[in-house]
Design a protein around this motif. Sequence first.
Motif, mmCIF file in Angstrom:
data_model
loop_
_atom_site.group_PDB
_atom_site.id
_atom_site.type_symbol
_atom_site.label_atom_id
_atom_site.label_comp_id
_atom_site.label_asym_id
_atom_site.label_seq_id
_atom_site.Cartn_x
_atom_site.Cartn_y
_atom_site.Cartn_z
ATOM 1 N N ALA A 1 0.848 -1.198 0.000
ATOM 2 C CA ALA A 1 0.000 0.000 0.000
ATOM 3 C C ALA A 1 0.879 1.242 0.000
ATOM 4 O O ALA A 1 1.836 1.333 0.769
ATOM 5 C CB ALA A 1 -0.906 -0.006 1.223
ATOM 6 N N LEU A 2 0.561 2.186 -0.871
ATOM 7 C CA LEU A 2 1.321 3.431 -0.988
ATOM 8 C C LEU A 2 0.379 4.622 -0.913
ATOM 9 O O LEU A 2 -0.749 4.550 -1.387
ATOM 10 C CB LEU A 2 2.052 3.492 -2.337
ATOM 11 C CG LEU A 2 3.005 2.373 -2.697
ATOM 12 C CD1 LEU A 2 3.443 2.519 -4.145
ATOM 13 C CD2 LEU A 2 4.202 2.415 -1.777
ATOM 14 N N ALA A 3 0.864 5.708 -0.338
ATOM 15 C CA ALA A 3 0.160 6.987 -0.377
ATOM 16 C C ALA A 3 1.060 7.944 -1.147
ATOM 17 O O ALA A 3 2.126 8.327 -0.668
ATOM 18 C CB ALA A 3 -0.114 7.508 1.020
ATOM 19 N N VAL A 4 0.645 8.307 -2.352
ATOM 20 C CA VAL A 4 1.461 9.138 -3.240
ATOM 21 C C VAL A 4 0.894 10.557 -3.231
ATOM 22 O O VAL A 4 -0.295 10.739 -3.510
ATOM 23 C CB VAL A 4 1.472 8.571 -4.671
ATOM 24 C CG1 VAL A 4 2.351 9.402 -5.580
ATOM 25 C CG2 VAL A 4 1.912 7.119 -4.675
ATOM 26 N N PRO A 5 1.706 11.567 -2.922
ATOM 27 C CA PRO A 5 1.212 12.948 -2.954
ATOM 28 C C PRO A 5 0.707 13.320 -4.353
ATOM 29 O O PRO A 5 1.303 12.958 -5.356
ATOM 30 C CB PRO A 5 2.445 13.773 -2.588
ATOM 31 C CG PRO A 5 3.355 12.850 -1.876
ATOM 32 C CD PRO A 5 3.101 11.490 -2.484
ATOM 33 N N ASN A 6 -0.407 14.026 -4.389
ATOM 34 C CA ASN A 6 -1.011 14.398 -5.669
ATOM 35 C C ASN A 6 -0.118 15.286 -6.509
ATOM 36 O O ASN A 6 -0.178 15.274 -7.734
ATOM 37 C CB ASN A 6 -2.355 15.082 -5.444
ATOM 38 C CG ASN A 6 -3.406 14.087 -5.016
ATOM 39 O OD1 ASN A 6 -3.379 12.939 -5.409
ATOM 40 N ND2 ASN A 6 -4.342 14.535 -4.208
ATOM 41 N N SER A 7 0.754 16.079 -5.870
ATOM 42 C CA SER A 7 1.650 16.936 -6.638
ATOM 43 C C SER A 7 2.619 16.106 -7.476
ATOM 44 O O SER A 7 2.978 16.491 -8.578
ATOM 45 C CB SER A 7 2.409 17.901 -5.731
ATOM 46 O OG SER A 7 3.176 17.188 -4.778
ATOM 47 N N LEU A 8 3.043 14.939 -6.980
ATOM 48 C CA LEU A 8 3.914 14.060 -7.767
ATOM 49 C C LEU A 8 3.164 13.455 -8.951
ATOM 50 O O LEU A 8 3.719 13.347 -10.049
ATOM 51 C CB LEU A 8 4.478 12.940 -6.891
ATOM 52 C CG LEU A 8 5.499 13.333 -5.842
ATOM 53 C CD1 LEU A 8 5.926 12.100 -5.047
ATOM 54 C CD2 LEU A 8 6.718 13.977 -6.493
ATOM 55 N N ILE A 9 1.919 13.090 -8.741
ATOM 56 C CA ILE A 9 1.120 12.513 -9.832
ATOM 57 C C ILE A 9 0.854 13.569 -10.893
ATOM 58 O O ILE A 9 0.957 13.312 -12.094
ATOM 59 C CB ILE A 9 -0.200 11.927 -9.294
ATOM 60 C CG1 ILE A 9 0.116 10.758 -8.362
ATOM 61 C CG2 ILE A 9 -1.107 11.495 -10.430
ATOM 62 C CD1 ILE A 9 -1.088 10.218 -7.628
ATOM 63 N N ALA A 10 0.525 14.775 -10.474
ATOM 64 C CA ALA A 10 0.235 15.857 -11.423
ATOM 65 C C ALA A 10 1.470 16.228 -12.223
ATOM 66 O O ALA A 10 1.375 16.610 -13.393
ATOM 67 C CB ALA A 10 -0.301 17.079 -10.685
ATOM 68 N N ALA A 11 2.651 16.109 -11.630
ATOM 69 C CA ALA A 11 3.889 16.469 -12.316
ATOM 70 C C ALA A 11 4.354 15.350 -13.273
ATOM 71 O O ALA A 11 5.129 15.614 -14.185
ATOM 72 C CB ALA A 11 4.991 16.776 -11.316
ATOM 73 N N HIS A 12 3.862 14.120 -13.071
ATOM 74 C CA HIS A 12 4.295 12.996 -13.907
ATOM 75 C C HIS A 12 3.571 13.041 -15.239
ATOM 76 O O HIS A 12 2.395 13.280 -15.318
ATOM 77 C CB HIS A 12 3.987 11.683 -13.184
ATOM 78 C CG HIS A 12 4.490 10.469 -13.894
ATOM 79 N ND1 HIS A 12 5.828 10.206 -14.050
ATOM 80 C CD2 HIS A 12 3.833 9.444 -14.485
ATOM 81 C CE1 HIS A 12 5.972 9.073 -14.704
ATOM 82 N NE2 HIS A 12 4.786 8.603 -14.982
ATOM 83 N N ARG A 13 4.310 12.795 -16.315
ATOM 84 C CA ARG A 13 3.703 12.833 -17.657
ATOM 85 C C ARG A 13 3.094 11.514 -18.006
ATOM 86 O O ARG A 13 3.608 10.496 -17.941
ATOM 87 C CB ARG A 13 4.754 13.207 -18.687
ATOM 88 C CG ARG A 13 5.235 14.597 -18.458
ATOM 89 C CD ARG A 13 6.240 14.965 -19.526
ATOM 90 N NE ARG A 13 6.741 16.296 -19.258
ATOM 91 C CZ ARG A 13 6.527 17.332 -20.050
ATOM 92 N NH1 ARG A 13 5.851 17.186 -21.146
ATOM 93 N NH2 ARG A 13 7.007 18.489 -19.743
#
Length: 74
Positions: free
Chosen positions: A62-74
């Motif tokens: 299980a992972l909790a990924v910050p939304n800013s990292l997802i938004a920055a990923h292409r």
Amino acid sequence: MLIAVLGFALRNTLGDIFSGIALGMESTYGIGDWIEATEGCSGRVTGISWRSTRLVTREGVALAVPNSLIAAHR
């Protein structure tokens, strides 16, 4: 001085919140979708909040990924 310290302390949190709002408005992905959140970090979405997206990898981690990292990923 205090405002500068507070601003730096809240910078990442505010970035995660604004990214979460943007991702929510666009409905880019939903619960049950498989996504690649960052390079080499992929999994099935189990939850979405304003600050983070929760994933479960193929290995069951299980992972909790910050939304800013997802938004920055292409």
